[in-house]
Design a protein around this motif. Structure first.
Motif, PDB file in Angstrom:
ATOM      1  N   GLU A  34      27.604 -43.227 -25.992  1.00 23.05           N
ATOM      2  CA  GLU A  34      26.458 -43.125 -26.891  1.00 23.05           C
ATOM      3  C   GLU A  34      25.745 -44.458 -26.906  1.00 23.05           C
ATOM      4  O   GLU A  34      26.371 -45.510 -26.775  1.00 23.05           O
ATOM      5  N   ALA A  35      24.434 -44.417 -27.068  1.00 20.74           N
ATOM      6  CA  ALA A  35      23.635 -45.638 -27.163  1.00 20.74           C
ATOM      7  C   ALA A  35      22.400 -45.368 -28.006  1.00 20.74           C
ATOM      8  O   ALA A  35      21.716 -44.362 -27.797  1.00 20.74           O
ATOM      9  N   GLU A  36      22.144 -46.254 -28.959  1.00 15.79           N
ATOM     10  CA  GLU A  36      20.923 -46.174 -29.744  1.00 15.79           C
ATOM     11  C   GLU A  36      19.767 -46.592 -28.836  1.00 15.79           C
ATOM     12  O   GLU A  36      19.898 -47.531 -28.051  1.00 15.79           O
ATOM     13  N   VAL A  37      18.641 -45.897 -28.941  1.00 16.32           N
ATOM     14  CA  VAL A  37      17.471 -46.203 -28.122  1.00 16.32           C
ATOM     15  C   VAL A  37      16.393 -46.785 -29.033  1.00 16.32           C
ATOM     16  O   VAL A  37      15.864 -46.081 -29.890  1.00 16.32           O
ATOM     17  N   PRO A  38      16.069 -48.053 -28.855  1.00 19.07           N
ATOM     18  CA  PRO A  38      15.053 -48.663 -29.715  1.00 19.07           C
ATOM     19  C   PRO A  38      13.652 -48.152 -29.381  1.00 19.07           C
ATOM     20  O   PRO A  38      13.381 -47.734 -28.255  1.00 19.07           O
ATOM     21  N   GLU A  39      12.798 -48.196 -30.366  1.00 17.77           N
ATOM     22  CA  GLU A  39      11.395 -47.814 -30.150  1.00 17.77           C
ATOM     23  C   GLU A  39      10.746 -48.705 -29.097  1.00 17.77           C
ATOM     24  O   GLU A  39       9.800 -48.305 -28.445  1.00 17.77           O
ATOM     25  N   SER A  40      11.281 -49.907 -28.943  1.00 20.44           N
ATOM     26  CA  SER A  40      10.693 -50.878 -28.013  1.00 20.44           C
ATOM     27  C   SER A  40      11.062 -50.632 -26.551  1.00 20.44           C
ATOM     28  O   SER A  40      10.603 -51.369 -25.682  1.00 20.44           O
ATOM     29  N   LEU A  41      11.881 -49.605 -26.263  1.00 20.85           N
ATOM     30  CA  LEU A  41      12.229 -49.322 -24.866  1.00 20.85           C
ATOM     31  C   LEU A  41      10.958 -48.931 -24.126  1.00 20.85           C
ATOM     32  O   LEU A  41      10.281 -47.965 -24.506  1.00 20.85           O
ATOM     33  N   PRO A  42      10.599 -49.680 -23.086  1.00 21.16           N
ATOM     34  CA  PRO A  42       9.361 -49.377 -22.357  1.00 21.16           C
ATOM     35  C   PRO A  42       9.387 -47.970 -21.756  1.00 21.16           C
ATOM     36  O   PRO A  42      10.419 -47.493 -21.289  1.00 21.16           O
ATOM     37  N   ALA A  43       8.244 -47.337 -21.769  1.00 24.94           N
ATOM     38  CA  ALA A  43       8.129 -45.975 -21.239  1.00 24.94           C
ATOM     39  C   ALA A  43       8.599 -45.893 -19.794  1.00 24.94           C
ATOM     40  O   ALA A  43       9.236 -44.920 -19.393  1.00 24.94           O
ATOM     41  N   GLU A  44       8.314 -46.918 -18.989  1.00 23.43           N
ATOM     42  CA  GLU A  44       8.723 -46.883 -17.585  1.00 23.43           C
ATOM     43  C   GLU A  44      10.242 -46.970 -17.410  1.00 23.43           C
ATOM     44  O   GLU A  44      10.781 -46.584 -16.378  1.00 23.43           O
ATOM     45  N   SER A  45      10.951 -47.450 -18.417  1.00 23.43           N
ATOM     46  CA  SER A  45      12.415 -47.534 -18.340  1.00 23.43           C
ATOM     47  C   SER A  45      13.082 -46.193 -18.615  1.00 23.43           C
ATOM     48  O   SER A  45      14.218 -45.964 -18.192  1.00 23.43           O
ATOM     49  N   TRP A  46      12.390 -45.306 -19.315  1.00 20.93           N
ATOM     50  CA  TRP A  46      12.977 -44.015 -19.656  1.00 20.93           C
ATOM     51  C   TRP A  46      13.432 -43.245 -18.422  1.00 20.93           C
ATOM     52  O   TRP A  46      14.505 -42.654 -18.412  1.00 20.93           O
ATOM     53  N   ARG A  47      12.634 -43.229 -17.374  1.00 22.47           N
ATOM     54  CA  ARG A  47      12.996 -42.480 -16.160  1.00 22.47           C
ATOM     55  C   ARG A  47      14.317 -42.990 -15.589  1.00 22.47           C
ATOM     56  O   ARG A  47      15.190 -42.204 -15.228  1.00 22.47           O
ATOM     57  N   GLU A  48      14.490 -44.294 -15.533  1.00 21.58           N
ATOM     58  CA  GLU A  48      15.711 -44.876 -14.985  1.00 21.58           C
ATOM     59  C   GLU A  48      16.908 -44.651 -15.908  1.00 21.58           C
ATOM     60  O   GLU A  48      18.013 -44.372 -15.444  1.00 21.58           O
ATOM     61  N   VAL A  49      16.695 -44.756 -17.217  1.00 23.99           N
ATOM     62  CA  VAL A  49      17.773 -44.501 -18.175  1.00 23.99           C
ATOM     63  C   VAL A  49      18.221 -43.043 -18.068  1.00 23.99           C
ATOM     64  O   VAL A  49      19.419 -42.750 -18.034  1.00 23.99           O
ATOM     65  N   LEU A  50      17.279 -42.118 -17.983  1.00 23.41           N
ATOM     66  CA  LEU A  50      17.637 -40.710 -17.850  1.00 23.41           C
ATOM     67  C   LEU A  50      18.332 -40.416 -16.526  1.00 23.41           C
ATOM     68  O   LEU A  50      19.200 -39.549 -16.458  1.00 23.41           O
TER      69      LEU A  50
END
Length: 92
Positions: A34-50
């Motif tokens: 589990e990991a909390e996702v901050p609002e500050s996570l850049p949109a371009e990072s979402w693809r790599e995190v997913l």
């Protein structure tokens, strides 16, 4: 070390590279992350995190106005058996 534990640790390291703080826990049948996702996570990072999360057997995102966003993943400890999984009344 079970394979699921090694996979989970690898995923945790990769999630940490995005500034997330993953928690890895052992359960009887699976390893969870589990990991909390901050609002500050850049949109371009979402693809790599997913892409990292998609390596799990199951994953998802919990989001609420009270608790923010939490990514979760589960990795099964036992490898499912192969073969006919239709059940005894459906076998040929």
């Amino acid at each position: 070390m079970p394979a699921s534990e090694g996979r989970a640790e690898d995923m945790a390291v990769r999630l940490s590279a995005f500034g997330l703080t993953p928690r890895v826990e052992q359960h009887a049948s699976h390893t969870s992350i589990e990991a909390e996702v901050p609002e500050s996570l850049p949109a371009e990072s979402w693809r790599e995190v997913l892409a990292v999360m998609a390596e799990a057997d199951r994953f998802g995102l919990l989001a609420s106005s009270l608790n923010g966003r939490t990514l979760w993943a589960a990795l099964h400890k036992a490898v499912p058996a192969t073969g006919d999984v239709r059940g005894p009344d459906r076998q040929r």
